[in-house]
Design a protein around this motif. Structure first.
Motif, PDB file in Angstrom:
ATOM      1  N   VAL A 198      63.617  28.651  16.424  1.00  0.00           N
ATOM      2  CA  VAL A 198      64.604  27.409  16.186  1.00  0.00           C
ATOM      3  C   VAL A 198      64.952  26.997  17.757  1.00  0.00           C
ATOM      4  O   VAL A 198      65.091  25.939  17.804  1.00  0.00           O
ATOM      5  CB  VAL A 198      65.930  27.802  15.573  1.00  0.00           C
ATOM      6  CG1 VAL A 198      66.947  26.757  15.609  1.00  0.00           C
ATOM      7  CG2 VAL A 198      65.599  27.973  14.002  1.00  0.00           C
ATOM      8  N   ILE A 199      65.262  27.807  18.592  1.00  0.00           N
ATOM      9  CA  ILE A 199      65.713  27.603  20.057  1.00  0.00           C
ATOM     10  C   ILE A 199      64.466  26.738  20.510  1.00  0.00           C
ATOM     11  O   ILE A 199      64.856  25.678  21.017  1.00  0.00           O
ATOM     12  CB  ILE A 199      65.832  28.628  20.719  1.00  0.00           C
ATOM     13  CG1 ILE A 199      67.376  29.519  20.246  1.00  0.00           C
ATOM     14  CG2 ILE A 199      66.112  28.668  22.243  1.00  0.00           C
ATOM     15  CD1 ILE A 199      67.343  30.927  20.999  1.00  0.00           C
ATOM     16  N   VAL A 248      51.888  25.786  24.823  1.00  0.00           N
ATOM     17  CA  VAL A 248      53.257  25.793  24.281  1.00  0.00           C
ATOM     18  C   VAL A 248      53.629  27.143  23.679  1.00  0.00           C
ATOM     19  O   VAL A 248      54.624  27.678  23.918  1.00  0.00           O
ATOM     20  CB  VAL A 248      53.791  24.480  24.094  1.00  0.00           C
ATOM     21  CG1 VAL A 248      55.236  24.510  23.438  1.00  0.00           C
ATOM     22  CG2 VAL A 248      54.067  23.386  25.129  1.00  0.00           C
ATOM     23  N   VAL A 249      52.841  26.846  22.629  1.00  0.00           N
ATOM     24  CA  VAL A 249      53.037  28.222  21.745  1.00  0.00           C
ATOM     25  C   VAL A 249      53.098  29.616  22.572  1.00  0.00           C
ATOM     26  O   VAL A 249      53.702  30.579  22.349  1.00  0.00           O
ATOM     27  CB  VAL A 249      52.220  28.129  20.462  1.00  0.00           C
ATOM     28  CG1 VAL A 249      52.246  29.542  19.872  1.00  0.00           C
ATOM     29  CG2 VAL A 249      52.416  27.162  19.706  1.00  0.00           C
ATOM     30  N   ASP A 257      55.994  34.405  11.458  1.00  0.00           N
ATOM     31  CA  ASP A 257      57.209  33.815  11.479  1.00  0.00           C
ATOM     32  C   ASP A 257      57.204  32.559  12.477  1.00  0.00           C
ATOM     33  O   ASP A 257      57.821  31.580  12.509  1.00  0.00           O
ATOM     34  CB  ASP A 257      58.262  34.812  11.986  1.00  0.00           C
ATOM     35  CG  ASP A 257      58.513  35.965  10.772  1.00  0.00           C
ATOM     36  OD1 ASP A 257      57.450  35.810   9.847  1.00  0.00           O
ATOM     37  OD2 ASP A 257      58.885  36.641  10.790  1.00  0.00           O
ATOM     38  N   MET A 258      56.744  33.056  13.788  1.00  0.00           N
ATOM     39  CA  MET A 258      56.941  31.966  14.858  1.00  0.00           C
ATOM     40  C   MET A 258      56.437  30.756  14.878  1.00  0.00           C
ATOM     41  O   MET A 258      56.947  29.840  14.980  1.00  0.00           O
ATOM     42  CB  MET A 258      56.446  32.791  16.244  1.00  0.00           C
ATOM     43  CG  MET A 258      56.828  32.054  17.409  1.00  0.00           C
ATOM     44  SD  MET A 258      58.365  32.206  18.044  1.00  0.00           S
ATOM     45  CE  MET A 258      58.128  33.492  19.086  1.00  0.00           C
ATOM     46  N   VAL A 259      55.109  30.749  14.322  1.00  0.00           N
ATOM     47  CA  VAL A 259      54.434  29.277  14.474  1.00  0.00           C
ATOM     48  C   VAL A 259      55.041  28.700  13.080  1.00  0.00           C
ATOM     49  O   VAL A 259      55.154  27.358  13.181  1.00  0.00           O
ATOM     50  CB  VAL A 259      52.958  29.707  14.054  1.00  0.00           C
ATOM     51  CG1 VAL A 259      52.302  30.005  15.523  1.00  0.00           C
ATOM     52  CG2 VAL A 259      52.437  30.452  13.053  1.00  0.00           C
ATOM     53  N   TRP A 260      55.486  29.270  12.086  1.00  0.00           N
ATOM     54  CA  TRP A 260      55.868  28.736  10.817  1.00  0.00           C
ATOM     55  C   TRP A 260      57.156  27.930  11.047  1.00  0.00           C
ATOM     56  O   TRP A 260      57.546  27.060  10.756  1.00  0.00           O
ATOM     57  CB  TRP A 260      56.127  29.760   9.803  1.00  0.00           C
ATOM     58  CG  TRP A 260      56.301  28.977   8.228  1.00  0.00           C
ATOM     59  CD1 TRP A 260      57.574  29.050   7.697  1.00  0.00           C
ATOM     60  CD2 TRP A 260      55.308  28.672   7.612  1.00  0.00           C
ATOM     61  NE1 TRP A 260      57.366  28.394   6.441  1.00  0.00           N
ATOM     62  CE2 TRP A 260      55.894  28.417   6.097  1.00  0.00           C
ATOM     63  CE3 TRP A 260      53.903  28.707   7.650  1.00  0.00           C
ATOM     64  CZ2 TRP A 260      54.995  27.932   5.084  1.00  0.00           C
ATOM     65  CZ3 TRP A 260      53.064  28.216   6.533  1.00  0.00           C
ATOM     66  CH2 TRP A 260      53.907  27.487   5.226  1.00  0.00           C
ATOM     67  N   ALA A 299      47.598  34.435   9.219  1.00  0.00           N
ATOM     68  CA  ALA A 299      48.847  34.868   8.022  1.00  0.00           C
ATOM     69  C   ALA A 299      49.111  33.227   7.629  1.00  0.00           C
ATOM     70  O   ALA A 299      49.629  33.136   6.357  1.00  0.00           O
ATOM     71  CB  ALA A 299      49.753  35.397   8.569  1.00  0.00           C
ATOM     72  N   SER A 300      49.606  32.382   8.502  1.00  0.00           N
ATOM     73  CA  SER A 300      50.032  31.197   7.994  1.00  0.00           C
ATOM     74  C   SER A 300      49.289  30.352   7.083  1.00  0.00           C
ATOM     75  O   SER A 300      49.470  29.609   6.185  1.00  0.00           O
ATOM     76  CB  SER A 300      50.514  30.232   8.905  1.00  0.00           C
ATOM     77  OG  SER A 300      49.394  29.862   9.675  1.00  0.00           O
TER      78      SER A 300
END
Lengths: 308, 373
Positions: B154-155, B200-201, B271-274, B292-293
Motif C-alpha cells: 500500500v505504501i 519497480v517491483v 501478497d506484494m504483487v497482488w 501464485a497470483s
C-alpha cells in the motif's frame, strides 16, 4: 608470511599494533556513518512519507508531497482512531489479535505435546512421526489455498475467524515440531529420572517440568506463528473477504484482519489518499511495537538452553 | 491430569525398593494408561495437521484432473487436459500467461540474489565494528522487514502512483518533465526485464527484504571469532584481504541459507504483487503475474479451480526441483562430512598430499646424495 606490508615494517615493536588498529578504523569511520545514514534513510523515508502524509489534506499532498505538512492536519488520524472509521480499525485490530493469539496458543500446545511424544515417550515409531511432520516443510501454504477454501466451505468455516486459525495452525506445525523436538531432547534425561523417582509420571513430567523448561523454545515458535498470522493476507482474503464474513462485536467490525482490512480500505476509499495513508500508518504500529518488544526473545530464543 | 497411581504413595514404595524394579513390575498394568497418554499427546495435532495439510494437497492433486468450479470441484473429469492447456496456451494480449508468470518468478529470484546479496554483504561488513548507535541503526534497518507485505504494498502503491511522490520528486526536483504522470505500475505489455514496471517491483522487493539479509549477515559476522581477523592483521593482511579471505568465507553458511530462503520466497510471491497492482486485472495487463497470483486469478476470479489446482501442482513441482538442486549442489557443503563433494575434495587433497610427500622424499634423497634435481 612476511611481517612487512608494501616494504614497510609493521611489527617493529608491540605498542605499534593497537595504533595500526586505530588508524584503520579512523579513516573509514565517517564513510561508515555515511553508509549507515544512507541505508537508514532508504529504510525509513517511504514509511515516514506515509506517516506524514496522514497529516496532510489531499490538496496539500498534491501541491507538495515532500517535506513536513504545513499546517499539520489531525483530521485523518482522528477519523481512523475515534471517528467514522474507528469501528473498522479497532475491529480489524481485535480480529487480528484474536486470530494470532488463537493460532499461537493452539500451535504451542499441539506442537509441544507432539515434540514431547517424539523426543521422550520412547515410541516405536517416533522417527516416522517426526518425518511426517518434517515432510510438511515441503508444502508451502500457497499451493493448498484453493482446496482449503473449498474444504472450509464444505465444513462451514468460511467467513469465520476459526477458518483462518485452523489452517494456519496446521501449516505452522511442521516448523514448530522441527524446532521443539531437539529442544525437548536436550533436556537432561536425569531430570526425568529424578522426577520419576519423586513419583512423577509421563504426563506429570510434561506439565510440571518440561513446560517450564521448554519456555524459550515455545516463545520462539510462538513468535514465529504470531508473526506469520499477523502478516497473513492470502488465507484471510479467501476465508473472510471471498467467504463474506460479517462478524460484529460491541459495534466493532471483526470481519477483517488488519492486512486484509488495509487492502479493502484502500480500494474503498481510493480517492482519499491521505486517509489511506493515515489508516496504513496506524495499522503498521502494532507490528512495530511487537517487534520492538520481542527482539530480544527472537534473538535469545534458542540460545537459552536448560538452566539449573 | 493426575499421575498418582492408586497404589498408595509411590514415593515411599520407590525409596524402599529402588526405581528400576518398579518400572518393570508396573509395565503391564500401565499399558492402557500409556496408550491413552500417547494418543492424547499425538492425535489432536495429527488430526489438525493431516486434515489441513495433507488432505488439501491431496484435494489439489485430484482437483487438477477435473474441470471443476468452487461449488462442484469434482464433476467434470478431464484427465491431464488442464496441464496440457497450461503448457500449450498461447500468449494473448492483456490475458494472464503462465510462462510469463514462471519467467517473472525466475527473474525475481535471480535479481533478488544479485541485487540484495552484494548490497547486504557490503553494508553488513561496513557496520560490523564498534559504532555509536549500532543498535538503533540495526533496528531502523529492520523496519521494512517488520512491516507486512500488505502495508509495504500500500505504501509503495501510493508513492508510485502517477500523481505520487516519486513523480513529484522526478519532475519538481530533478526537472524530468517526461515523468510527470508516468504510470510506474501500469506499463502495459509482457513484463520482463525490458519493462519499467518489473524493475519497480524489484526495487520494492529490495526495499522490503534487503534489511533481513543485512541483519542475517550481521548476526553471522558476530559469530566470526575476533582472534582470526586479529591474527590475519598481525600477519600483515590489509582490511580488504581480511574481509575477502577470512570473514566472507566464514560467512558462507549464512549466505547460502539466506539465498535458499530468498529463492523459495521468490517462488511463493503473492501478497506484494497482488497489493501493488490492486488485483488481477492490472497484473494481467502488465504481464507481472507470478505463479501464485496466476493460480489465484484462475482458481478464484475465474472460478476454474481445476485449472488453478493444476497451476498449484506445477508451482509445487518447480519449487521442489529448485530446492532439491540447491540442496544437492550448494547446501550440501554445510551438511556434514559425508556429502559427496567433501569426500571428493578429501580424496583430491589426499592425492595431492601423497604427491607432495613423494616429491619431498625425492628431494630429500637427492639432497642426501648430493645430486642436482
Amino acid at each position: 608470511m612476511a611481517v612487512t606490508v608494501a616494504g614497510k615494517p609493521v611489527l617493529t615493536s608491540l605498542p605499534d599494533e593497537p595504533i595500526k588498529h586505530k588508524r584503520v578504523w579512523s579513516w573509514s569511520q565517517p564513510w561508515v556513518y555515511l553508509v549507515a545514514l544512507v541505508v537508514v534513510a532508504f529504510s525509513i523515508v517511504p514509511v515516514s512519507f506515509v506517516v506524514l502524509g496522514g497529516f496532510r489534506t489531499n490538496m496539500q499532498l498534491l501541491e507538495s508531497p515532500a517535506g513536513f505538512p504545513d499546517p499539520w492536519v489531525w483530521h485523518n488520524y482522528e477519523t481512523v482512531l475515534i471517528g467514522d472509521h474507528s469501528g473498522n480499525f479497532w475491529g480489524f485490530l481485535v480480529a487480528s489479535i484474536l486470530v494470532a493469539l488463537m493460532t499461537v496458543i493452539l500451535v504451542v500446545i499441539l506442537g509441544t505435546s507432539v515434540a514431547y511424544a517424539i523426543a521422550r515417550m520412547n515410541l516405536k515409531r517416533s522417527g516416522t512421526l517426526f518425518a511426517v511432520f518434517a515432510a510438511g516443510l515441503m508444502f508451502p501454504a500457497t499451493i493448498a489455498i484453493l482446496p482449503t477454501w473449498i474444504i472450509l466451505r464444505e465444513i462451514g468455516l468460511l467467513g469465520n475467524l476459526l477458518g483462518v486459525v485452523i489452517p494456519q495452525v496446521a501449516f505452522a506445525l511442521p516448523t514448530t515440531v522441527v524446532i521443539l523436538t531437539p529442544f525437548v531432547k536436550a533436556i537432561p534425561k536425569e531430570m526425568e529420572e529424578a522426577a520419576s523417582i519423586d513419583g512423577c509420571g509421563t504426563t506429570g513430567f510434561f506439565f510440571r517440568i518440561l513446560l517450564p523448561l521448554a519456555k524459550p523454545g515455545m516463545v520462539t515458535v510462538g513468535v514465529l506463528a504470531f508473526v506469520g498470522s499477523w502478516n497473513a493476507f492470502m488465507l484471510p482474503m479467501f476465508v473472510l473477504q471471498v467467504g463474506g464474513a460479517n462478524i460484529n462485536l460491541f459495534g466493532l467490525n471483526l470481519s477483517r484482519t488488519l492486512p486484509l482490512g488495509v487492502q479493502n480500505f484502500t480500494t474503498q476509499w481510493s480517492a482519499n489518499t491521505t486517509l489511506i495513508m493515515a489508516f496504513t500508518a496506524v495499522a503498521a504500529i502494532p507490528a512495530l511495537i511487537f517487534f520492538l518488544a520481542m527482539e530480544k526473545h527472537i534473538v535469545n530464543g534458542l540460545s537459552g538452553a536448560v538452566k539449573g | 491430569m493426575s499421575t498418582q497411581v492408586e497404589t498408595g504413595d509411590p514415593r515411599a514404595a520407590k525409596t524402599a525398593r529402588g526405581s528400576s524394579p518398579i518400572v518393570t513390575s508396573r509395565k503391564k498394568k500401565v499399558t492402557w494408561k500409556r496408550r491413552v497418554e500417547v494418543i492424547g499427546f499425538t492425535v489432536p495435532a495429527l488430526i489438525v495437521y493431516v486434515a489441513f495439510v495433507f488432505v488439501p494437497i491431496g484435494y489439489a492433486l485430484v482437483m487438477s484432473l477435473f474441470d471443476g468450479t468452487p461449488i462442484s470441484p469434482f464433476t467434470n473429469f478431464v484427465g491431464f487436459e488442464n496441464f496440457t492447456g497450461i503448457f500449450t496456451a498461447e500468449r494473448q494480449f492483456g490475458q494472464p500467461f503462465f510462462w510469463d508468470a514462471v519467467r517473472n518468478n525466475l527473474l525475481i529470484a535471480v535479481a533478488s540474489l544479485a541485487i540484495q546479496g552484494p548490497i547486504a554483504l557490503g553494508v553488513a561488513l561496513m557496520l560490523n565494528r564498534r559504532l555509536r548507535f549500532r543498535r538503533l541503526i540495526r533496528l531502523l534497518i529492520f523496519v521494512p522487514y517488520v512491516l507486512s507485505e500488505v502495508i509495504t504494498g500500500v505504501i509503495f502503491a501510493q508513492i508510485l502512483n502517477p500523481n505520487g511522490a516519486l513523480n513529484y520528486v522526478l519532475t519538481e526536483w530533478l526537472g524530468l518533465e517526461g515523468m510527470r504522470f508516468f504510470a510506474w505500475l501500469g506499463q502495459v505489455g509482457d513484463g520482463g526485464i525490458g519493462s519499467a514496471t518489473f524493475w519497480v517491483v524489484m526495487a520494492v522487493l529490495t526495499w522490503k527484504y534487503v534489511g533481513m539479509a543485512i541483519i542475517l549477515f550481521m548476526a553471522g559476522l558476530a559469530g566470526v571469532p575476533e582472534e582470526l581477523t586479529e591474527a590475519a592483521a598481525i600477519d600483515g593482511a590489509s582490511y580488504w584481504q581480511i574481509q575477502r579471505k577470512v570473514t566472507v568465507p566464514l560467512l558462507g553458511p549464512t549466505i547460502r541459507i539466506w539465498a535458499f530462503l530468498s529463492i523459495i520466497g521468490s517462488f511463493q510471491l503473492f501478497d506484494m504483487v497482488w497489493i501493488l497492482f490492486g488485483g488481477h486485472t492490472l497484473l494481467g495487463q502488465t504481464g507481472m503475474h507470478t505463479m501464485a497470483s496466476y493460480m489465484v486469478t484462475m482458481g478464484m476470479n475465474r472460478n476454474m479451480v481445476g485449472y488453478g489446482s493444476a497451476v498449484a501442482v506445477l508451482l509445487f513441482v518447480f519449487t521442489l526441483i529448485v530446492a532439491l538442486i540447491y540442496q544437492k549442489f550448494i547446501l550440501s557443503r554445510d551438511l556434514g562430512s559425508d556429502s559427496r563433494a567433501i569426500r571428493k575434495a578429501d580424496q583430491k587433497k589426499a592425492r595431492a598430499d601423497a604427491k607432495a610427500a613423494k616429491i619431498a622424499a625425492r628431494e630429500l634423497t637427492a639432497a642426501e646424495t648430493g645430486q642436482e634435481t
